[in-house]
Design an enzyme around this catalytic site. Structure first.
Site, mmCIF file in Angstrom:
data_model
loop_
_atom_site.group_PDB
_atom_site.id
_atom_site.type_symbol
_atom_site.label_atom_id
_atom_site.label_comp_id
_atom_site.label_asym_id
_atom_site.label_seq_id
_atom_site.Cartn_x
_atom_site.Cartn_y
_atom_site.Cartn_z
ATOM 1 N N TYR A 78 15.093 30.470 5.564
ATOM 2 C CA TYR A 78 13.889 31.167 6.009
ATOM 3 C C TYR A 78 13.913 31.394 7.520
ATOM 4 C CZ TYR A 78 11.651 30.611 1.475
ATOM 5 O OH TYR A 78 11.344 30.679 0.147
ATOM 6 N N LYS B 175 0.846 -1.210 0.000
ATOM 7 C CA LYS B 175 0.000 0.000 0.000
ATOM 8 C C LYS B 175 0.874 1.250 0.000
ATOM 9 C CE LYS B 175 -0.286 -0.446 4.995
ATOM 10 N NZ LYS B 175 -0.984 -1.129 6.092
HETATM 11 C C1 LIG Z 1 -0.032 -2.022 6.695
HETATM 12 C C2 LIG Z 1 -0.483 -3.352 7.180
HETATM 13 C C3 LIG Z 1 0.430 -4.386 7.424
HETATM 14 C C4 LIG Z 1 1.936 -4.199 7.317
HETATM 15 O O1 LIG Z 1 2.439 -3.532 8.463
HETATM 16 P P1 LIG Z 1 4.013 -3.322 8.681
HETATM 17 O O2 LIG Z 1 4.103 -2.778 10.057
HETATM 18 O O3 LIG Z 1 4.458 -2.333 7.657
HETATM 19 O O4 LIG Z 1 4.647 -4.649 8.511
HETATM 20 C C5 LIG Z 1 -0.079 -5.622 7.776
HETATM 21 N N1 LIG Z 1 -1.407 -5.819 7.906
HETATM 22 C C6 LIG Z 1 -2.308 -4.850 7.693
HETATM 23 C C7 LIG Z 1 -3.756 -5.135 7.853
HETATM 24 C C8 LIG Z 1 -1.879 -3.583 7.341
HETATM 25 O O5 LIG Z 1 -2.768 -2.608 7.131
#
Ligand SMILES: *Cc1c(COP(=O)(O)O)cnc(C)c1O
Length: 357
Positions: free
Chosen positions: A254, A34
């Site tokens: 800045y 994602k």
């Molecule tokens: C984002 C997510 C993961 C992965 O989490 P990490 O901490 O990056 O390993 C796993 N399961 C779900 C449901 C998630 O939303």
């Protein structure tokens, strides 16, 4: 060559996958991609990992982009779908769905297409975001059993809120809520995110769901991925675009947020919040210029940062700097910005080209 670029190391991704498989040899791997694969490039990462058992995404558009790129592995929509149109699109793209609340069950009960979904029933064991509560679980499971057409497969998952806490008490409490619900089911189970994969083997079950660790980064505060046998997959590099001498007492950037205490050689680098660098990276945050550490000075601006290179061998326009990656851990940079590596990686903006290597 581009002024700023994120180099993505496919070999590191594969090595991290292998490390995770070694830790959880009996589990299948759902690679979580994602948020543009945590900033590493959704399609490129998926193509670099032909051996993962499934991909996990948060948005339908992410799944559609993977299919458009020819990715054929199972793809799981981690938050499921929310209306009939999305359900039809999910079927068209052969997606697997998380089912976490009763309206999603009702939607599936209306499905009359020929496609048989693989469904992941999500249980809330303490995160209190998504999922059926323990008391609702049996009913939800029953409703999935009688769907027509029957699902292609049924699985059960939960998400751990505190797997990065070394004492593990919260994770144990979540396990104690989860396991009694599923003990008589034949269904495959999934609980573990990156932190749980390292912290508690009893969470591994049938499917692990690594995100951050796949990219070579540690989910634990105060510990880098290298200590866990991981290799950072992203190196964010940029270029020196000016070098100037600043007299003692002069200010840089800045609001004059930094004042030279001594005659100072300042290198200006092509990287700013327009590239995704957080403004919370303040005075003293580490940068590697020509492979040597130097402190950021003054504010992060849209396209530039300034670095005090007085103590380094001479720096020239065109020299290379690493903002994080192989030689400067993003975990350390995140700590300097008072945030977590997830946020720094996801913030890398569209204008930063991703390059292999
Ligand atoms: C984002 C997510 C993961 C992965 O989490 P990490 O901490 O990056 O390993 C796993 N399961 C779900 C449901 C998630 O939303």
């Amino acid at each position: 060559m581009r002024l700023i670029r994120a180099r993505i190391d496919g070999g590191a991704l594969r090595s991290n996958l292998q490390r995770l498989r070694q830790l959880a040899p009996a589990s299948k791997v759902m690679a979580v991609v994602k948020a543009n694969a945590y900033g590493h490039g959704l399609v490129g990462v998926a193509l670099a990992l032909p051996d993962v058992d499934a991909f996990g995404v948060a948005r339908l558009e992410e799944a559609v982009a993977l299919r458009a790129a020819g990715i054929n592995q199972p793809i799981v929509l981690l938050e499921g779908v929310f209306n009939a149109e999305q359900l039809a699109e999910a079927a068209r793209h052969r997606l697997e769905l998380v089912v976490h609340e009763s309206e999603q069950l009702a939607l599936l009960e209306t499905w009359r297409g020929s496609f048989r979904f693989t469904l992941w029933l999500k249980v809330d064991t303490g995160m209190n975001r998504l999922g059926f509560r323990a008391a609702e679980f049996a009913n939800a499971w029953q409703r999935l059993q009688v769907l027509q057409p029957a699902p292609a497969a049924l699985r059960v998952m939960t998400h751990l809120s505190s797997a990065d806490e070394r004492d593990g008490a919260v994770t144990r409490a979540q396990l104690q809520r989860f396991l009694p619900l599923v003990k008589d089911l034949q269904a495959p189970l999934s609980m573990a995110n990156s932190a749980a994969i390292f912290a508690d083997a009893t969470t591994h079950r049938d499917w692990i769901r690594p995100g951050l660790a796949l990219y070579g980064i540690s989910p634990f505060a105060g510990q880098n991925g290298s200590a866990l046998g991981l290799q950072p997959a992203m190196t964010l590099e940029t270029t020196v675009i000016a070098v100037r001498q600043v007299a003692a007492g002069e200010r840089v950037g800045y609001a004059g947020a930094w004042q030279a205490a001594r005659p100072t050689q300042v290198a200006i680098l092509a990287a700013g919040y327009g590239d995704g660098l957080l403004r919370s990276l303040g005075n003293g945050a580490p940068v590697l210029v020509n492979g040597r550490r130097a402190p950021l000075v003054g504010r992060v601006s849209m396209d530039m940062i300034a670095v005090d290179v007085t103590d380094l061998p001479p720096v020239a326009v065109g020299d290379t700097a690493e903002l994080w990656g192989r030689r400067l851990a993003v975990e350390e940079v995140a700590a300097a910005a008072q945030t977590i590596p997830y946020e720094l990686l996801c913030a890398v903006s569209q204008r930063v080209p991703l390059e292999e290597g």
